[in-house]
Design an enzyme around this catalytic site. Sequence first.
Site, PDB file in Angstrom:
ATOM      1  N   GLY A   6       0.817  -1.214   0.000  1.00 24.99           N
ATOM      2  CA  GLY A   6       0.000   0.000   0.000  1.00 24.99           C
ATOM      3  C   GLY A   6       0.845   1.256   0.000  1.00 24.99           C
ATOM      4  O   GLY A   6       0.527   2.246  -0.675  1.00 24.99           O
ATOM      5  N   THR A   7       1.938   1.233   0.735  1.00 25.98           N
ATOM      6  CA  THR A   7       2.786   2.421   0.838  1.00 25.98           C
ATOM      7  C   THR A   7       3.357   2.788  -0.532  1.00 25.98           C
ATOM      8  O   THR A   7       3.283   3.958  -0.961  1.00 25.98           O
ATOM      9  CB  THR A   7       3.924   2.162   1.851  1.00 25.98           C
ATOM     10  OG1 THR A   7       3.319   1.877   3.114  1.00 25.98           O
ATOM     11  CG2 THR A   7       4.851   3.346   1.970  1.00 25.98           C
ATOM     12  N   ASN A  32      -7.854   3.598   9.024  1.00 24.27           N
ATOM     13  CA  ASN A  32      -7.218   2.459   9.686  1.00 24.27           C
ATOM     14  C   ASN A  32      -7.365   2.488  11.199  1.00 24.27           C
ATOM     15  O   ASN A  32      -7.345   1.449  11.847  1.00 24.27           O
ATOM     16  CB  ASN A  32      -5.734   2.386   9.311  1.00 24.27           C
ATOM     17  CG  ASN A  32      -5.061   3.731   9.294  1.00 24.27           C
ATOM     18  OD1 ASN A  32      -5.524   4.666   8.636  1.00 24.27           O
ATOM     19  ND2 ASN A  32      -3.970   3.860  10.018  1.00 24.27           N
ATOM     20  N   GLN A  69      -7.767  -0.316   3.743  1.00 18.62           N
ATOM     21  CA  GLN A  69      -8.498  -0.891   4.881  1.00 18.62           C
ATOM     22  C   GLN A  69      -9.906  -1.323   4.503  1.00 18.62           C
ATOM     23  O   GLN A  69     -10.470  -2.219   5.135  1.00 18.62           O
ATOM     24  CB  GLN A  69      -8.561   0.121   6.040  1.00 18.62           C
ATOM     25  CG  GLN A  69      -7.233   0.360   6.720  1.00 18.62           C
ATOM     26  CD  GLN A  69      -6.745  -0.857   7.501  1.00 18.62           C
ATOM     27  OE1 GLN A  69      -7.493  -1.798   7.786  1.00 18.62           O
ATOM     28  NE2 GLN A  69      -5.465  -0.856   7.852  1.00 18.62           N
ATOM     29  N   SER A 106      -3.767  -3.311  -0.723  1.00 20.27           N
ATOM     30  CA  SER A 106      -2.620  -3.993  -0.118  1.00 20.27           C
ATOM     31  C   SER A 106      -3.033  -5.418   0.243  1.00 20.27           C
ATOM     32  O   SER A 106      -4.087  -5.629   0.846  1.00 20.27           O
ATOM     33  CB  SER A 106      -2.183  -3.237   1.141  1.00 20.27           C
ATOM     34  OG  SER A 106      -1.208  -3.973   1.829  1.00 20.27           O
ATOM     35  N   HIS A 119      -1.777  -7.684   2.396  1.00 20.39           N
ATOM     36  CA  HIS A 119      -1.760  -8.263   3.755  1.00 20.39           C
ATOM     37  C   HIS A 119      -2.913  -7.802   4.632  1.00 20.39           C
ATOM     38  O   HIS A 119      -3.062  -8.274   5.756  1.00 20.39           O
ATOM     39  CB  HIS A 119      -0.406  -8.025   4.431  1.00 20.39           C
ATOM     40  CG  HIS A 119      -0.142  -6.627   4.919  1.00 20.39           C
ATOM     41  ND1 HIS A 119      -0.130  -6.310   6.249  1.00 20.39           N
ATOM     42  CD2 HIS A 119       0.119  -5.474   4.252  1.00 20.39           C
ATOM     43  CE1 HIS A 119       0.163  -5.014   6.392  1.00 20.39           C
ATOM     44  NE2 HIS A 119       0.318  -4.492   5.202  1.00 20.39           N
ATOM     45  N   THR A 178      11.645  -7.412 -11.411  1.00 14.58           N
ATOM     46  CA  THR A 178      10.979  -8.710 -11.572  1.00 14.58           C
ATOM     47  C   THR A 178       9.861  -8.839 -10.540  1.00 14.58           C
ATOM     48  O   THR A 178      10.057  -8.560  -9.360  1.00 14.58           O
ATOM     49  CB  THR A 178      12.002  -9.850 -11.399  1.00 14.58           C
ATOM     50  OG1 THR A 178      13.037  -9.649 -12.362  1.00 14.58           O
ATOM     51  CG2 THR A 178      11.365 -11.206 -11.613  1.00 14.58           C
ATOM     52  N   CYS A 180       1.043   0.961  12.753  1.00 13.98           N
ATOM     53  CA  CYS A 180       1.304  -0.073  11.753  1.00 13.98           C
ATOM     54  C   CYS A 180       2.662   0.118  11.103  1.00 13.98           C
ATOM     55  O   CYS A 180       3.033  -0.621  10.219  1.00 13.98           O
ATOM     56  CB  CYS A 180       0.189  -0.178  10.724  1.00 13.98           C
ATOM     57  SG  CYS A 180       0.280   0.986   9.398  1.00 13.98           S
TER      58      CYS A 180
HETATM   59  N1  PLP Z   1      -3.021   2.833   3.779  1.00 10.55           N
HETATM   60  C1  PLP Z   1      -3.691   2.483   4.894  1.00 10.55           C
HETATM   61  C2  PLP Z   1      -5.031   3.086   5.153  1.00 10.55           C
HETATM   62  C3  PLP Z   1      -3.128   1.578   5.796  1.00 10.55           C
HETATM   63  O1  PLP Z   1      -3.800   1.248   6.909  1.00 10.55           O
HETATM   64  C4  PLP Z   1      -1.846   1.048   5.519  1.00 10.55           C
HETATM   65  C5  PLP Z   1      -1.191   0.119   6.484  1.00 10.55           C
HETATM   66  O2  PLP Z   1      -1.635  -0.041   7.589  1.00 10.55           O
HETATM   67  C6  PLP Z   1      -1.203   1.418   4.331  1.00 10.55           C
HETATM   68  C7  PLP Z   1      -1.816   2.321   3.487  1.00 10.55           C
HETATM   69  C8  PLP Z   1       0.159   0.881   3.970  1.00 10.55           C
HETATM   70  O3  PLP Z   1       0.031  -0.400   3.436  1.00 10.55           O
HETATM   71  P1  PLP Z   1       1.312  -1.399   3.426  1.00 10.55           P
HETATM   72  O4  PLP Z   1       1.466  -1.901   4.824  1.00 10.55           O
HETATM   73  O5  PLP Z   1       0.915  -2.477   2.472  1.00 10.55           O
HETATM   74  O6  PLP Z   1       2.461  -0.613   2.947  1.00 10.55           O
END
Ligand code: PLP
Length: 373
Positions: free
Chosen positions: A71-72, A140, A168, A188, A190, A226, A314
């Site tokens: 996600g990041t 989140n 989320q 994302s 996970h 890759t 997180c």
């Molecule tokens: N965006 C939201 C709303 C999240 O809660 C999170 C992680 O908690 C992320 C982005 C980041 O995702 P990732 O952990 O896959 O980088």
Amino acid sequence: MRAAVYLDHNATTPVLPEVMEAMSDALGAVGNPSSVHRFGRGARAVLERARTSLTALLEWPDAEVIFTSGGTESNNLAHHQAAKLRHFVTSVEHDSVRACVGLSEHLPVDADGVLDLEALDRRLSEHGAPAWLSVMLANNETGVIQPVAEAARIAHAHGALVHCDAVQAAGKMPVRWDLLGVDLLTLSAHKIGGPPGVGALLARPELSLSAQLRGGGQERGRRPGTENLPGIAGFGVAADVAAARAASYGEKVGALRDGLEDHVRRTAPHARIFGSGAARLANTTCLGLRGLAAETQVMALDLDGIAVSAGSACSSGKVSASHVLRAMGLDDAAAGSAIRVSLGWDTTQHEVDRFLESWSKLASRARDKASAA
Ligand code: PLP
């Protein structure tokens, strides 16, 4: 010893057994999706199947799907598209949105954490030039759901591009792209029963995205390197499961969360449930016990075998005052006393009862402290 209870599903979710199986199959097969021989073609088929699973989850068949490391990275890649535009973001966005642009303006939210649409309209009018809006679908920390479709309509009327972080929300509520109407959307793996370290950015195909990294033609040149094939294979299967569960998730998990909150309201009227005046994800509750630091609560619960989070927690495990709760108008003391409890698809009533048994001791401590003061 009693079994540990995991109530931190917004931080990360257990990897689903069917995801592990798909990942193990992909790990066991040789082949680079960029190779033209049969092994390469086999690997590419896995990649494309996962892409289709993601577009099916969002009912967005013609989306361009770019696989990333999570996600990041997806949020950073999204913002990279309009580096020269003025960025408007809600003040409750995840740090991966808030921090990835220098020149961003934070839009206000109300006391429940919901974006102020009038302020959005006003700020975009005042700006008067093409802009960029990022609005998350669900928060989140509080689970509060944003009026993304309305925000996108307003922003589009001002000629802005709209990005939505749906990390989320996916898997916890139906997420239909046609109802949201955004231009780019982040997922994302996970957070939906897939592996960590895999994500995706979905975009309208006509946007023709530009790469942030350099050095390869993968993902049609949009994201060189890759591909993480086992991770992507798992992501695809997790998306299939999320799609199958989307309609019943709210009822199944929401019944447990609502029961938990009813108990809190009945037995601890001095506790606060942040964001409860707004539409929220069915699995999330953000509970405040004024006078008891969130870290103290998290540690006490952990000693009883219950895992929850303080603040957004997180990224680094370190707890700092939540910018989300501060944006909702809470002072440091209130924001610093909030814990996030996030249930999962398989959470049981027994686990919720275990949490409540442990949390009630903290609620009594907070009440005694307040009356002694
Ligand atoms: N965006 C939201 C709303 C999240 O809660 C999170 C992680 O908690 C992320 C982005 C980041 O995702 P990732 O952990 O896959 O980088």
